[in-house]
Design a protein around this motif. Structure first.
Motif, PDB file in Angstrom:
ATOM      1  N   SER A 126       0.828  -1.214   0.000  1.00  0.00           N
ATOM      2  CA  SER A 126       0.000   0.000   0.000  1.00  0.00           C
ATOM      3  C   SER A 126       0.860   1.262   0.000  1.00  0.00           C
ATOM      4  CB  SER A 126      -0.931  -0.009   1.210  1.00  0.00           C
ATOM      5  OG  SER A 126      -0.168  -0.003   2.394  1.00  0.00           O
ATOM      6  N   THR A 127       0.160   2.376  -0.153  1.00  0.00           N
ATOM      7  CA  THR A 127       0.802   3.689  -0.104  1.00  0.00           C
ATOM      8  C   THR A 127       1.039   4.075   1.354  1.00  0.00           C
ATOM      9  OG1 THR A 127      -1.353   4.761  -0.102  1.00  0.00           O
ATOM     10  CG2 THR A 127      -0.304   4.429  -2.242  1.00  0.00           C
ATOM     11  N   ALA A 128       1.663   5.218   1.533  1.00  0.00           N
ATOM     12  CA  ALA A 128       1.898   5.730   2.893  1.00  0.00           C
ATOM     13  C   ALA A 128       0.545   6.044   3.553  1.00  0.00           C
ATOM     14  CB  ALA A 128       2.774   6.976   2.840  1.00  0.00           C
ATOM     15  N   PHE A 129       0.548   6.066   4.877  1.00  0.00           N
ATOM     16  CA  PHE A 129      -0.668   6.342   5.646  1.00  0.00           C
ATOM     17  C   PHE A 129      -1.264   7.682   5.213  1.00  0.00           C
ATOM     18  CE2 PHE A 129      -2.864   8.066   9.382  1.00  0.00           C
ATOM     19  CZ  PHE A 129      -3.798   7.045   9.568  1.00  0.00           C
ATOM     20  N   GLY A 130      -2.548   7.674   4.929  1.00  0.00           N
ATOM     21  CA  GLY A 130      -3.232   8.907   4.524  1.00  0.00           C
ATOM     22  C   GLY A 130      -3.267   9.111   3.022  1.00  0.00           C
ATOM     23  N   LEU A 164       4.129  -0.647  -4.011  1.00  0.00           N
ATOM     24  CA  LEU A 164       4.073   0.805  -3.830  1.00  0.00           C
ATOM     25  C   LEU A 164       5.046   1.279  -2.753  1.00  0.00           C
ATOM     26  CD1 LEU A 164       0.220   1.321  -4.107  1.00  0.00           C
ATOM     27  CD2 LEU A 164       1.968   1.585  -5.885  1.00  0.00           C
ATOM     28  N   ARG A 165       5.361   0.449  -1.791  1.00  0.00           N
ATOM     29  CA  ARG A 165       6.370   0.712  -0.763  1.00  0.00           C
ATOM     30  C   ARG A 165       6.159   2.061  -0.050  1.00  0.00           C
ATOM     31  NH1 ARG A 165       9.082  -3.716  -1.885  1.00  0.00           N
ATOM     32  NH2 ARG A 165      10.064  -4.166  -3.841  1.00  0.00           N
ATOM     33  N   LYS A 168       4.322   8.236  -1.573  1.00  0.00           N
ATOM     34  CA  LYS A 168       3.563   9.449  -1.283  1.00  0.00           C
ATOM     35  C   LYS A 168       3.298  10.245  -2.556  1.00  0.00           C
ATOM     36  CE  LYS A 168       5.391   9.895   3.365  1.00  0.00           C
ATOM     37  NZ  LYS A 168       6.206  10.668   4.289  1.00  0.00           N
ATOM     38  N   ASN A 169       3.778   9.752  -3.686  1.00  0.00           N
ATOM     39  CA  ASN A 169       3.497  10.399  -4.961  1.00  0.00           C
ATOM     40  C   ASN A 169       3.376   9.319  -6.049  1.00  0.00           C
ATOM     41  OD1 ASN A 169       6.151   9.655  -5.195  1.00  0.00           O
ATOM     42  ND2 ASN A 169       6.965  11.719  -5.183  1.00  0.00           N
ATOM     43  N   GLN A 170       3.225   9.755  -7.277  1.00  0.00           N
ATOM     44  CA  GLN A 170       2.974   8.842  -8.386  1.00  0.00           C
ATOM     45  C   GLN A 170       4.102   7.818  -8.527  1.00  0.00           C
ATOM     46  OE1 GLN A 170       1.756  10.758 -12.002  1.00  0.00           O
ATOM     47  NE2 GLN A 170       2.673   9.144 -13.261  1.00  0.00           N
ATOM     48  N   VAL A 171       3.723   6.584  -8.802  1.00  0.00           N
ATOM     49  CA  VAL A 171       4.688   5.491  -8.969  1.00  0.00           C
ATOM     50  C   VAL A 171       4.658   5.036 -10.418  1.00  0.00           C
ATOM     51  CG1 VAL A 171       5.267   3.140  -8.293  1.00  0.00           C
ATOM     52  CG2 VAL A 171       4.400   4.735  -6.581  1.00  0.00           C
ATOM     53  N   GLU A 172       5.829   5.023 -11.056  1.00  0.00           N
ATOM     54  CA  GLU A 172       5.954   4.489 -12.426  1.00  0.00           C
ATOM     55  C   GLU A 172       6.960   3.369 -12.385  1.00  0.00           C
ATOM     56  OE1 GLU A 172       6.535   7.218 -15.608  1.00  0.00           O
ATOM     57  OE2 GLU A 172       5.352   8.770 -14.604  1.00  0.00           O
ATOM     58  N   ARG A 173       6.581   2.233 -12.963  1.00  0.00           N
ATOM     59  CA  ARG A 173       7.459   1.061 -12.965  1.00  0.00           C
ATOM     60  C   ARG A 173       7.406   0.374 -14.329  1.00  0.00           C
ATOM     61  NH1 ARG A 173       7.864   2.305  -8.173  1.00  0.00           N
ATOM     62  NH2 ARG A 173       8.304   1.123  -6.338  1.00  0.00           N
ATOM     63  N   SER A 174       8.519  -0.181 -14.713  1.00  0.00           N
ATOM     64  CA  SER A 174       8.563  -1.107 -15.848  1.00  0.00           C
ATOM     65  C   SER A 174       8.673  -2.487 -15.240  1.00  0.00           C
ATOM     66  CB  SER A 174       9.776  -0.845 -16.741  1.00  0.00           C
ATOM     67  OG  SER A 174       9.634   0.400 -17.385  1.00  0.00           O
ATOM     68  N   GLN A 175       7.707  -3.327 -15.483  1.00  0.00           N
ATOM     69  CA  GLN A 175       7.661  -4.650 -14.878  1.00  0.00           C
ATOM     70  C   GLN A 175       7.767  -5.740 -15.949  1.00  0.00           C
ATOM     71  OE1 GLN A 175       7.978  -3.424 -11.511  1.00  0.00           O
ATOM     72  NE2 GLN A 175       7.114  -5.453 -11.267  1.00  0.00           N
ATOM     73  N   PRO A 176       8.486  -6.788 -15.630  1.00  0.00           N
ATOM     74  CA  PRO A 176       8.539  -7.914 -16.590  1.00  0.00           C
ATOM     75  C   PRO A 176       7.224  -8.676 -16.583  1.00  0.00           C
ATOM     76  CG  PRO A 176       9.819  -8.422 -14.602  1.00  0.00           C
ATOM     77  CD  PRO A 176       9.329  -7.002 -14.483  1.00  0.00           C
TER      78      PRO A 176
END
Length: 176
Positions: A126-130, A164-165, A168-176
């Motif tokens: 999940s995202t950070a609390f809040g 998501l670790r 606190k902002n947008q996450v962009e990932r390249s995933q296999p």
């Protein structure tokens, strides 16, 4: 004359005796003659064999794994299960292959097909609390897979896991 020949053969054999033993290293088996329209169902890249050799001592002293080629020839075979003989070639003509441990491999060949499947993104934490996360946007939304028909038919979706670790902002990932 015969006695001289016998003495000469004995002298040669004492200086460079013929030895018979297992070669220390396992030889990787390669595939030859596989039709473009077929593919093995199992992973043959890890297959190895061990050989028993007969050779003069001078040849034994110079043998290296690169002097051998172990392979299976799939030429002319169609889809299905086949027991294929393992062939071993050696560079030195003085070396004779006496025995091959696992002299044949069972190979299942299947027709190669392609199929388009949807991509599913699984959010693993999940995202950070809040903070709250939005449904993921992915590009591409589908992928083309190909391989043996029996395995490709079992695939219904391609999955990418995203962490998501505590973002606190947008996450962009390249995933296999």
């Amino acid at each position: 004359m015969l006695l001289g020949l016998i003495v000469w053969l004995i002298a040669i054999n004492q200086e460079n005796p013929i030895l018979q033993a297992k070669f220390d290293e396992r030889l990787p088996v390669t595939v030859r003659g596989l039709a473009d329209t077929l593919q093995p169902v199992q992973d043959l890249s890890r297959e190895t064999v061990q050989v028993t050799l007969q050779a003069p001592k001078s040849s034994w002293d110079n043998l290296d794994i690169s002097d051998f080629t172990a392979y299976i020839d799939l030429s002319g075979l169609g889809a299905g299960v086949h027991d294929v003989d393992v062939q071993v070639d050696v560079v030195d003509p003085k070396v004779t292959i006496i025995d091959i441990q696992r002299p044949e491999l069972r190979v299942q060949l299947d027709e190669v097909i392609s199929k388009t499947v949807p991509v599913r993104v699984d959010i693993m934490d999940s995202t950070a609390f809040g903070y709250d996360w939005q449904p993921p946007l992915m590009d591409p939304a589908t992928v083309l897979i190909s391989g043996p028909k029996t395995q490709v038919d079992q695939v219904s979706v391609a999955k990418a896991e995203v962490y998501l670790r505590n973002a606190k902002n947008q996450v962009e990932r390249s995933q296999p």
